[in-house]
Design a protein around this motif. Structure first.
Motif, short mmCIF file in Angstrom:
data_model
loop_
_atom_site.label_atom_id
_atom_site.label_comp_id
_atom_site.label_asym_id
_atom_site.label_seq_id
_atom_site.Cartn_x
_atom_site.Cartn_y
_atom_site.Cartn_z
N LEU A 105 79.67 -22.11 45.10
CA LEU A 105 79.58 -21.70 43.70
C LEU A 105 78.12 -21.47 43.30
O LEU A 105 77.79 -20.48 42.63
N ALA A 106 77.25 -22.35 43.78
CA ALA A 106 75.82 -22.20 43.46
C ALA A 106 75.30 -20.87 43.97
O ALA A 106 74.50 -20.19 43.32
N GLU A 107 75.78 -20.46 45.16
CA GLU A 107 75.32 -19.20 45.74
C GLU A 107 75.81 -18.01 44.91
O GLU A 107 75.07 -17.05 44.66
N VAL A 108 77.06 -18.09 44.46
CA VAL A 108 77.62 -17.02 43.63
C VAL A 108 76.86 -16.93 42.30
O VAL A 108 76.51 -15.85 41.83
N VAL A 109 76.59 -18.09 41.72
CA VAL A 109 75.91 -18.14 40.42
C VAL A 109 74.49 -17.57 40.52
O VAL A 109 73.97 -17.01 39.56
N SER A 110 73.90 -17.68 41.71
CA SER A 110 72.51 -17.25 41.86
C SER A 110 72.37 -15.73 41.83
O SER A 110 71.26 -15.22 41.77
N ASP A 111 73.48 -14.97 41.89
CA ASP A 111 73.37 -13.51 41.91
C ASP A 111 74.34 -12.87 40.91
O ASP A 111 75.37 -12.31 41.28
N PRO A 112 74.01 -12.94 39.61
CA PRO A 112 74.93 -12.43 38.59
C PRO A 112 75.22 -10.94 38.72
O PRO A 112 76.32 -10.49 38.39
N ASP A 113 74.24 -10.15 39.24
CA ASP A 113 74.48 -8.70 39.37
C ASP A 113 75.66 -8.41 40.28
O ASP A 113 76.43 -7.48 40.04
N GLU A 114 75.79 -9.21 41.34
CA GLU A 114 76.92 -9.02 42.26
C GLU A 114 78.25 -9.27 41.53
O GLU A 114 79.24 -8.62 41.81
N ILE A 115 78.24 -10.21 40.61
CA ILE A 115 79.47 -10.51 39.85
C ILE A 115 79.86 -9.29 39.01
O ILE A 115 81.01 -8.87 38.97
N LEU A 116 78.86 -8.67 38.38
CA LEU A 116 79.14 -7.50 37.54
C LEU A 116 79.61 -6.31 38.38
O LEU A 116 80.52 -5.58 38.00
N LEU A 117 78.98 -6.11 39.55
CA LEU A 117 79.35 -4.98 40.41
C LEU A 117 80.80 -5.08 40.88
O LEU A 117 81.45 -4.07 41.10
N GLY A 118 81.27 -6.32 41.02
CA GLY A 118 82.64 -6.52 41.51
C GLY A 118 83.69 -5.89 40.61
O GLY A 118 84.80 -5.62 41.03
#
Ligand code: FE2
Length: 355
Positions: A224-237
């Motif tokens: 989860l910490a790794e996912v949280v560290s890259d918010p742009d990737e979350i938006l691109l999804g």
């Protein structure tokens, strides 16, 4: 076609042939077609317009058509997304109850899906439509907005036909969960089948399942910490889901006036496209240098093209950037989807033949 009907007081839902569906329709079934905009591209102008007016992301409005006749009855239920229903033919009576479920992930029919429904309820499940439900009669031209989680039922009086614009907008929780799932799926253990669940599992299988879950959960905070560290990737999804369906053809908006403005002989700065559309109004799209050749190709071409053609013409520009630019053109009316068969000049490709 999805068919809803009752036989011997048992409720059936089935997907099937149009012939079967029509037979059921005559005896009172309700027919429902989802994502109609995929086969009727003319609807795309309306979905894009609604998205624009409500400031929703492009691609998040979908259409559902419902045909029903006497005595079709949509039982008390609530939906997981809001919708505007435009009534087109015949009359119907809607019964609207209270908001019963604010946090639902799914749509539920009362009395049928109670097992799943209980997860969202602390208190007593409603038995059905309350006596003091609001009664709304709709006729051609009526528009009804139904928020998610509000109990409602619908009774048809005669042959009736309506189209719903479903607002299936990704929620923040959807984006984060999607990204986290992508991340976890890279691990063989996380993508393993979750076995040892349900009635048929033995006691030792259940214990194994519990051990495996405990062990995986201990790794979760780091993931989860790794996912949280890259918010742009979350938006691109969210982008692939929001793109209009593939195997569609596009052409420049017939009613749009489009003008590309670039400093003389330079593609490295300040390129803009001005789009003027009678419905969408005036817009300006900023173009990055790598997309300039693609943009020129777009503006020169008089014929329709597919997404594959576009990616080919973009000469190695990032696919996600090409899609984003196409999305911007669609939003502003600079591009429009082409109805199947409407463009006689288009080349016969295997892709076109499928439509
Ligand atoms: Fe509904």
């Amino acid at each position: 076609v999805q068919t809803w009907f009752r036989q011997d007081d048992i409720r059936f839902t089935q997907r099937g042939h149009l012939g079967d569906a029509l037979r059921h329709y005559e005896s009172g079934a309700r027919l429902q077609l989802n994502q109609v905009e995929k086969c009727v591209p003319e609807l795309e102008a309306y979905t894009r317009c609604l998205e624009r007016d409500l400031a929703l992301p492009s691609g998040s409005v979908s259409t559902t058509v419902v045909a029903s006749t006497l005595p079709a009855w949509a039982e008390p239920h609530f939906d997981s997304y809001p919708a505007f229903t435009v009534h087109l033919r015949g009359t119907k009576r809607w019964f609207i109850g209270p908001e019963v479920c604010r946090a639902t992930l799914d749509s539920f029919v009362l009395g049928h899906d109670d097992f799943g429904l209980r997860r969202f309820f602390d208190g007593q499940l409603p038995d059905g439509m309350p006596d003091d439900a609001l009664v709304v009669d709709v006729a051609p031209g009526s528009v009804l907005y139904m928020p998610s989680g509000v109990l409602h039922a619908v009774q048809s009086h005669e042959h009736s036909f309506s189209i719903a614009f479903d607002l299936i907008v990704p929620r923040w929780s959807d984006l984060v969960v999607r990204r986290l799932t992508e991340h976890l799926q890279r691990s063989a253990r996380w993508r393993g089948f979750a076995l040892g669940l349900g009635e048929t599992a033995t006691e030792s299988q259940r214990q194994d399942a519990r051990r495996e879950l405990d062990s995986l959960l201990s790794e979760l905070p780091a993931a989860l910490a790794e996912v949280v560290s890259d918010p742009d990737e979350i938006l691109l999804g969210a982008l692939p889901r929001l793109m209009p369906p593939p195997r569609r053809r596009y052409r420049l908006g017939k009613e749009a006036t489009i003008r590309m403005v670039a400093p003389e002989g330079r593609d490295d700065e300040g390129i803009h496209v001005h789009v003027d559309h009678p419905v969408a109004g005036a817009s300006e799209i900023e173009i990055t240098p790598e997309l300039a050749p693609f943009c020129r190709w777009l503006l020169e071409g008089g014929r329709s093209f597919s997404e594959t053609d576009a990616l080919h013409a973009s000469r190695g520009a990032l696919q996600s950037n090409v899609r984003q630019l196409m999305l911007a053109f669609l939003e502003t009316g600079g591009l429009e989807a082409v109805a199947p068969g409407a463009d006689a000049s288009r080349p016969a490709t295997s892709e076109g033949a499928e439509e």
